[in-house]
Scaffold this active site. Structure first.
Site, PDB file in Angstrom:
ATOM      1  CB  SER A  40      -0.877  -0.033   1.263  1.00 48.87           C
ATOM      2  OG  SER A  40      -1.216   1.262   1.666  1.00 48.87           O
ATOM      3  N   GLY A  41       0.469   2.202  -0.872  1.00 49.81           N
ATOM      4  CA  GLY A  41       1.166   3.490  -0.901  1.00 49.81           C
ATOM      5  C   GLY A  41       0.954   4.253   0.397  1.00 49.81           C
ATOM      6  CG  LEU A  42      -2.489   5.104   3.917  1.00 46.14           C
ATOM      7  CD1 LEU A  42      -2.390   6.611   4.063  1.00 46.14           C
ATOM      8  CD2 LEU A  42      -3.921   4.646   4.229  1.00 46.14           C
ATOM      9  CG  ASP A  54      -0.987   7.762   0.056  1.00 42.60           C
ATOM     10  OD1 ASP A  54      -0.078   7.505  -0.774  1.00 42.60           O
ATOM     11  OD2 ASP A  54      -2.114   7.238   0.019  1.00 42.60           O
ATOM     12  CG  ASP A  73      -1.105   1.998  -3.956  1.00 40.35           C
ATOM     13  OD1 ASP A  73      -1.290   2.499  -5.078  1.00 40.35           O
ATOM     14  OD2 ASP A  73      -1.462   2.519  -2.885  1.00 40.35           O
ATOM     15  CG  ASP A 107       1.025   6.214  -5.330  1.00 35.28           C
ATOM     16  OD1 ASP A 107       0.173   5.563  -4.709  1.00 35.28           O
ATOM     17  OD2 ASP A 107       2.022   6.725  -4.778  1.00 35.28           O
ATOM     18  CD  GLU A 129      -4.059   6.310  -7.176  1.00 39.30           C
ATOM     19  OE1 GLU A 129      -3.758   5.272  -6.529  1.00 39.30           O
ATOM     20  OE2 GLU A 129      -4.356   7.375  -6.636  1.00 39.30           O
ATOM     21  CE  LYS A 159      -2.201   8.907  -3.891  1.00 34.28           C
ATOM     22  NZ  LYS A 159      -2.291   7.451  -3.716  1.00 34.28           N
ATOM     23  CG  ASN A 172      -5.444   8.208   0.904  1.00 35.60           C
ATOM     24  OD1 ASN A 172      -6.638   8.208   1.185  1.00 35.60           O
ATOM     25  ND2 ASN A 172      -4.696   7.112   0.913  1.00 35.60           N
ATOM     26  CB  SER A 173      -8.943   7.638  -2.771  1.00 36.24           C
ATOM     27  OG  SER A 173      -8.071   7.207  -3.780  1.00 36.24           O
ATOM     28  NE  ARG A 196      -7.060   3.709  -6.216  1.00 35.84           N
ATOM     29  CZ  ARG A 196      -6.407   3.848  -5.072  1.00 35.84           C
ATOM     30  NH1 ARG A 196      -5.431   3.004  -4.743  1.00 35.84           N
ATOM     31  NH2 ARG A 196      -6.700   4.848  -4.282  1.00 35.84           N
ATOM     32  CG  HIS A 225     -10.755   3.164  -4.209  1.00 34.12           C
ATOM     33  ND1 HIS A 225     -11.192   2.348  -3.198  1.00 34.12           N
ATOM     34  CD2 HIS A 225      -9.789   3.951  -3.643  1.00 34.12           C
ATOM     35  CE1 HIS A 225     -10.545   2.608  -2.092  1.00 34.12           C
ATOM     36  NE2 HIS A 225      -9.675   3.593  -2.328  1.00 34.12           N
TER      37      HIS A 225
END
Ligand code: SPV
Ligand code: MG
Length: 537
Positions: free
Chosen positions: A43-45, A55, A82, A84, A111, A117, A119-120, A156, A187
């Site tokens: 995970s990028g986070l 992130d 991930d 990104d 994504e 980027k 975080n979503s 993504r 997502h």
């Protein structure tokens, strides 16, 4: 075991709903694998969080690469990175794919947003989506770059996150699929699964669909399974659980100024060693490192009580008297061990049961009250065959003394203290020696040998005091054994000390090399010596 890329493909295409667990470094990857997971989400986070950054592409892509290299090495299951946005345009994605393949990473997810980027879950609806055509060029370039056909590129779709709705999500899915994407990750930031279910209904089985139920975590996985999703990712639960555990531990340790209560609640150091694979290294050392031919041994003569110590030796022999929380014997054995001597024999007598360290070998001299030093030595030398150091359980010395003896390659080596006059003042039994030459600062080349040893030498002929340490080479051990056995036939053997043996060896012209030194040892005979010994250590 099949290639990691193949393993991942199998997860992606399997009929069942499969699960990936987040991992963010080598040890979390290993723990996830041990728990039973068949794949990992890098995970990028979580990776940025474990570095302590946001992130938002604050950790560079090569820092991410370095991190997943450790994850990949620490585990045997496939990893999906991930990735990104792919860290740039088509050109960056190409390079990323090649670098991931080189590190045995099975898949990457990119994504459809812009670099850098966000975080979503941070103002997702304000995030700009990538141009569809431009994003497709990232997918195509990535697919063209991969060498292994089984490497997977997952795309993504952030259309729901950015508030664009189902038709935009489907339009993008179509285009990405056309461009060569192996699967879609759809997502959603909603707390219910309505968006992802709506997408899946329309998309059907056009390509596998992956979901990340971080926000709609209460949705039963059976529902996801029923709807035919390929993979569900538990995207951040390892970093979140470790943060909580660390916060609680830090607080508890700070507030109590102690680690006592926490000790049993946290992983043991042994568990860290297990996860690191320390045992494998031990086996490899056995296989690869050259074997030492003979291992050095030590005999520690520790049979006597030490009457002058009074009640300190009521229940234990002198060698067990504690000096700074450790017995004298432990201090001595530590010096030997640090010198690579692991085969240590202790000759016990008085209150022998008080000496019972499991790592030592014991030889008992049960007649210690009628026998003297030399009979303990006789029992000791029976048991050994390597190069051997012999010293007393009440003689402390600095570690370099052993090196001094090693420097001389002779078969028998004695350490002689040139400050022997100090001992006379103490009025205790002292092993004086006469040598082939007195100590002189100028002479370092001519070897010096023992000529005589005893407690009552002529003062004019004394060159020093034996410190009670002798080194005997394996070659000469049979001879020493024979000579001690010969002495044991004599009537007064029961009262003989080590200096009697030395004197005897001089008489039969057995060369005994002398190494002169000054101080830095201590014979612990009296209560004052115990205090001195604590300072000495
Ligand atoms: C991540 O784990 O870094 C993800 C998933 O990308 S999310 O945080 O939901 O965006
Ligand atoms: Mg991410």
């Amino acid at each position: 075991m099949s290639k990691k890329t193949k393993q991942f493909r199998e997860l992606l295409l399997s009929k069942d709903l499969e699960f990936l667990l987040e991992a963010h470094n080598g040890i979390s990857a290993k723990i996830a694998e041990e728990a039973g997971f068949k794949g990992l989400w890098a995970s990028g986070l979580a990776i940025s969080a474990q570095y302590g950054v946001r992130d938002s592409n604050e950790a560079s892509w090569t820092q991410v690469l370095e991190n997943i290299e450790f994850m990949s090495d620490a585990s045997n299951i496939p990893i999906m990175l991930d990735g990104d946005t792919g860290y740039g345009n088509f050109n960056n994605v190409r390079r990323l794919v090649r670098k991931l393949e080189q590190r045995d990473i099975a898949a990457v997810c990119i994504e459809d947003k812009l670099y850098p980027k966000t975080n979503s879950f941070i103002d997702g609806d304000k995030q700009e989506l990538a141009d569809i055509e431009e994003f497709c060029s990232r997918i195509k370039a990535g697919k063209d770059a991969q060498v292994d056909d089984d490497f997977s590129i997952i795309t993504r779709i952030e259309a729901f996150i950015a508030g664009w709705g189902l038709s935009e999500a489907l339009k993008r899915a179509e285009a990405y699929h056309e461009a060569g994407s192996d699967a879609i990750l759809i997502h959603s930031a909603k707390s219910d699964p309505s968006e992802i279910l709506a997408f899946k209904k329309e998309w059907g089985d056009t390509s596998p669909v992956i979901v990340v139920p971080t926000k709609y975590y209460s949705t039963p996985t059976e529902v996801l399974e029923q709807e035919g999703f390929s993979i569900a990712i538990w995207a951040n639960h390892m970093i979140r659980s470790s943060i909580k555990a660390m916060q609680e531990s830090a607080k508890q340790i700070f507030e109590s100024s102690s680690i006592l209560t926490i000790e049993t609640e946290i992983a043991s150091v042994k568990e860290i060693f297990r996860l690191q694979g320390v045992s494998e290294l031990k086996e490899a050392e056995e296989n690869y490192l050259p074997k030492k031919e003979t291992t050095a041994e030590a005999i520690i003569l520790a049979a006597s009580r030490g009457e002058a110590m009074g009640s300190l030796t009521d229940d234990q022999p002198k060698t067990m008297i504690p000096l700074k929380n450790k017995s004298m014997l432990e201090h001595i054995t530590e010096i030997y061990r640090n010198h690579g001597v692991n085969n240590i024999h202790v000759v016990r007598g008085y209150k022998k049961k008080a000496i019972n360290f499991p790592e030592l070998h014991y030889i008992d001299n049960d007649d210690f009250e009628v026998n003297s030093e030399l009979s303990s030595f006789q029992k000791g030398i029976e048991q050994i065959d390597g190069d051997t150091y012999c010293s007393f359980g009440d003689v402390l010395f600095k570690p370099y003394m052993l090196e001094l003896m090693d420097d001389s390659k002779d078969d028998l080596v004695l350490l002689i203290d040139t400050q022997w006059k100090d001992s006379v003042n103490k009025g205790r039994a002292t092993d004086y020696v006469k040598c082939s030459q007195p100590h002189s600062r100028g002479n370092y080349t001519d070897p010096i040998f023992l000529e005589s040893a005893g407690e009552t030498l002529d003062e004019e002929s004394i060159h020093g005091e034996w410190m009670g340490i002798i080194k005997i080479s394996s070659k000469i051990i049979p001879l020493i054994r024979d000579e001690v056995n010969a002495l044991s036939k004599e009537e007064d053997f029961h009262s003989m000390k080590m200096h009697h043996l030395l004197e005897h060896l001089c008489k039969i012209k057995q060369p005994i090399r002398v190494v002169y030194t000054t101080g830095n040892w201590l014979d612990v005979d009296t209560l004052e010596d115990v205090i001195r010994a604590s300072n000495f250590i």
